[in-house]
Every structure is written in C-alpha cells, then in structure tokens.
Design a protein around this motif. Structure first.
Motif, short mmCIF file in Angstrom:
data_model
loop_
_atom_site.label_atom_id
_atom_site.label_comp_id
_atom_site.label_asym_id
_atom_site.label_seq_id
_atom_site.Cartn_x
_atom_site.Cartn_y
_atom_site.Cartn_z
N GLY A 43 0.82 -1.21 0.00
CA GLY A 43 0.00 0.00 0.00
C GLY A 43 0.85 1.26 0.00
O GLY A 43 0.56 2.22 -0.71
N PHE A 44 1.92 1.25 0.80
CA PHE A 44 2.83 2.41 0.84
C PHE A 44 3.48 2.63 -0.52
O PHE A 44 3.52 3.76 -1.02
N LEU A 45 3.98 1.56 -1.12
CA LEU A 45 4.61 1.69 -2.44
C LEU A 45 3.61 2.11 -3.51
O LEU A 45 3.95 2.87 -4.41
N ASP A 46 2.38 1.65 -3.38
CA ASP A 46 1.34 2.04 -4.33
C ASP A 46 1.03 3.52 -4.20
O ASP A 46 0.88 4.22 -5.19
N ALA A 47 0.97 4.02 -2.97
CA ALA A 47 0.63 5.43 -2.74
C ALA A 47 1.78 6.36 -3.08
O ALA A 47 1.56 7.45 -3.61
N THR A 48 3.00 5.96 -2.82
CA THR A 48 4.13 6.87 -3.04
C THR A 48 4.75 6.74 -4.42
O THR A 48 5.25 7.71 -4.97
N GLY A 49 4.71 5.56 -4.99
CA GLY A 49 5.38 5.35 -6.26
C GLY A 49 4.44 5.18 -7.43
O GLY A 49 4.87 5.03 -8.56
N GLY A 50 3.14 5.15 -7.17
CA GLY A 50 2.20 5.01 -8.25
C GLY A 50 1.99 3.58 -8.70
O GLY A 50 1.25 3.31 -9.61
N GLY A 51 2.61 2.66 -8.07
CA GLY A 51 2.43 1.25 -8.43
C GLY A 51 3.08 0.40 -7.38
O GLY A 51 4.17 0.70 -6.93
N GLY A 52 2.42 -0.62 -6.97
CA GLY A 52 3.02 -1.46 -5.96
C GLY A 52 2.07 -2.49 -5.43
O GLY A 52 2.47 -3.57 -5.05
N TRP A 53 0.79 -2.17 -5.42
CA TRP A 53 -0.15 -3.12 -4.82
C TRP A 53 -0.13 -4.44 -5.60
O TRP A 53 0.14 -5.49 -5.04
N GLY A 54 -0.40 -4.38 -6.88
CA GLY A 54 -0.38 -5.60 -7.69
C GLY A 54 1.01 -6.17 -7.90
O GLY A 54 1.24 -7.35 -7.67
N PRO A 55 1.97 -5.33 -8.34
CA PRO A 55 3.31 -5.86 -8.60
C PRO A 55 4.03 -6.39 -7.37
O PRO A 55 4.87 -7.27 -7.49
N VAL A 56 3.75 -5.86 -6.19
CA VAL A 56 4.40 -6.36 -4.98
C VAL A 56 3.58 -7.48 -4.35
O VAL A 56 4.12 -8.49 -3.92
N GLY A 57 2.26 -7.30 -4.32
CA GLY A 57 1.40 -8.29 -3.68
C GLY A 57 1.38 -9.63 -4.38
O GLY A 57 1.43 -10.68 -3.75
N THR A 58 1.31 -9.59 -5.70
CA THR A 58 1.20 -10.84 -6.46
C THR A 58 2.41 -11.76 -6.27
O THR A 58 2.25 -12.93 -5.90
N PRO A 59 3.65 -11.28 -6.47
CA PRO A 59 4.77 -12.20 -6.27
C PRO A 59 4.95 -12.63 -4.82
O PRO A 59 5.37 -13.75 -4.55
N ALA A 60 4.62 -11.74 -3.89
CA ALA A 60 4.76 -12.11 -2.48
C ALA A 60 3.78 -13.22 -2.11
O ALA A 60 4.13 -14.18 -1.41
N LEU A 61 2.54 -13.10 -2.60
CA LEU A 61 1.56 -14.15 -2.33
C LEU A 61 1.92 -15.45 -3.05
O LEU A 61 1.73 -16.55 -2.51
N LEU A 62 2.45 -15.33 -4.27
CA LEU A 62 2.90 -16.53 -4.98
C LEU A 62 4.04 -17.20 -4.24
O LEU A 62 4.09 -18.43 -4.13
N ALA A 63 4.96 -16.40 -3.74
CA ALA A 63 6.12 -16.95 -3.04
C ALA A 63 5.74 -17.62 -1.72
O ALA A 63 6.45 -18.50 -1.25
N SER A 64 4.61 -17.23 -1.15
CA SER A 64 4.19 -17.85 0.11
C SER A 64 3.86 -19.33 -0.10
O SER A 64 3.96 -20.12 0.82
N GLY A 65 3.45 -19.68 -1.33
CA GLY A 65 3.16 -21.07 -1.64
C GLY A 65 1.87 -21.57 -1.05
O GLY A 65 1.64 -22.78 -1.02
N ARG A 66 1.01 -20.70 -0.59
CA ARG A 66 -0.22 -21.15 0.06
C ARG A 66 -1.47 -20.94 -0.79
O ARG A 66 -2.56 -21.24 -0.34
N MET A 67 -1.28 -20.37 -1.98
CA MET A 67 -2.42 -20.14 -2.86
C MET A 67 -2.04 -20.54 -4.28
O MET A 67 -0.89 -20.38 -4.69
N GLU A 68 -3.03 -21.01 -5.02
CA GLU A 68 -2.82 -21.29 -6.43
C GLU A 68 -2.62 -19.97 -7.16
O GLU A 68 -3.17 -18.95 -6.77
N PRO A 69 -1.83 -19.97 -8.23
CA PRO A 69 -1.59 -18.73 -8.97
C PRO A 69 -2.88 -18.03 -9.43
O PRO A 69 -2.99 -16.82 -9.37
N ARG A 70 -3.87 -18.80 -9.86
CA ARG A 70 -5.12 -18.16 -10.32
C ARG A 70 -5.84 -17.46 -9.17
O ARG A 70 -6.43 -16.41 -9.36
N LYS A 71 -5.75 -18.01 -7.98
CA LYS A 71 -6.39 -17.37 -6.82
C LYS A 71 -5.59 -16.14 -6.37
O LYS A 71 -6.16 -15.16 -5.91
N VAL A 72 -4.28 -16.22 -6.51
CA VAL A 72 -3.44 -15.06 -6.17
C VAL A 72 -3.79 -13.89 -7.07
O VAL A 72 -4.01 -12.76 -6.61
#
Length: 171
Positions: A43-72
């Motif tokens: 959220g901080f990166l999204d607000a300050t840099g104009g992008g971050g929610w999707g680009p940061v959230g998606t790989p972090a959730l994928l890396a957690s290994g607890r969700m299928e990629p389609r659900k992420v």
C-alpha cells in the motif's frame, strides 16, 4: 520500485524453478503476521510510487506457496480495485480542505479533457494520416478552450449574482 520488483521476481523465479509448487501447503490460510506487513508495504509503495499493490502483492503471495496462482491473481486484482476506490474517495474528500475548487476538478474529470485523451489515444491506431491526427488534436484543444471559457463565464455569473444579493435594497 524496480529493485524491489526485481528481487521479488528473482525469488519467485528461483523458488518455482527449483522447487515447483509447494506440496501440501496450498489452500492453507495465510497468517496475519504475513498479510499485515505485505499490505502495509504494498500500500505504501502504491501510494508513493504510483504502483506497488499488484506488482508487490502478487509475487509475495505466490512466493508464500499457500495459494494457487489463479487465486493469487484474482485476489490481488479484486483488492487492487478496492484500494483504487478507497484512494479515489480519499482524494475527493480531501479536495475541499486544500482550497481546490471542486468545480474545476469535476469539469476536467467529466469533461472535454478526459474525452479528448480517450479519443486521441485510440484514434492513433485508426488514423493513417498525421494531418488528420494533428487536426484531431486541434479539435480537442478547441473543445478544452470552449469548456474552460464556459466554466469561467458560469462562475463569473454566479459571483455577480451573489454580489447582487448581498447589496442592500434601494442602493
């Protein structure tokens, strides 16, 4: 931002290349101690840099290994929409306290400016002649000038009416 995304990309790439999908961990709930910092940083990166929610959230959730990629991807897109709505509402509510004329904002958000941007950007793929494209820009500039002139005329009329109402009767 690029360095953060590069690091996350390398982590996901290496993790999925050498280990594949984690076995037995899918569909286990994510912990708050993981989600809270992720939401804060993304959220901080999204607000300050104009992008971050999707680009940061998606790989972090994928890396957690607890969700299928389609659900992420679905979860990130849905939450990104909600974040955009919340940010837009926060922006609109804070306009009044900053001394910004809300009428100007409404005129540009709903008026000729947005329509012109949409027309000009999409017409580029349809028009083959640069002369037509320049003419389209000129038409858009004329529409913007007309809109601004009409807004100023309306605002001046409103100011004049309120000044007349404040005048005592008989003067």
């Amino acid at each position: 931002m690029s360095a953060i995304l590069l690091g996350l990309g390398v982590y996901v790439l290496v993790g999925f290349t050498f280990r594949g999908l984690p076995k037995g961990r899918l569909d286990r709930p994510l912990r708050r101690r993981f989600l809270a910092p992720l939401g804060l940083v993304a959220g901080f990166l999204d607000a300050t840099g104009g992008g971050g929610w999707g680009p940061v959230g998606t790989p972090a959730l994928l890396a957690s290994g607890r969700m299928e990629p389609r659900k992420v991807i679905g979860s990130t897109d849905t939450s990104e929409f909600l974040v955009a709505v919340a940010a837009g509402l926060g922006f609109l509510f804070s306009l009044g306290s900053q001394g910004i004329d809300v009428m100007w904002v409404a005129a540009f958000l709903l008026g000729s400016a947005v329509g012109g941007v949409i027309v000009v950007t999409n017409a580029r793929t349809l028009l083959t002649s640069d002369v037509l494209y320049v003419a389209l820009y000129a038409l858009w500039a004329a529409a913007l000038a007309y809109s601004v002139r009409a807004h100023l005329k309306e605002r001046n009329a409103t100011v004049a009416e309120s000044a007349e109402e404040r005048q005592p009767v008989g003067t």
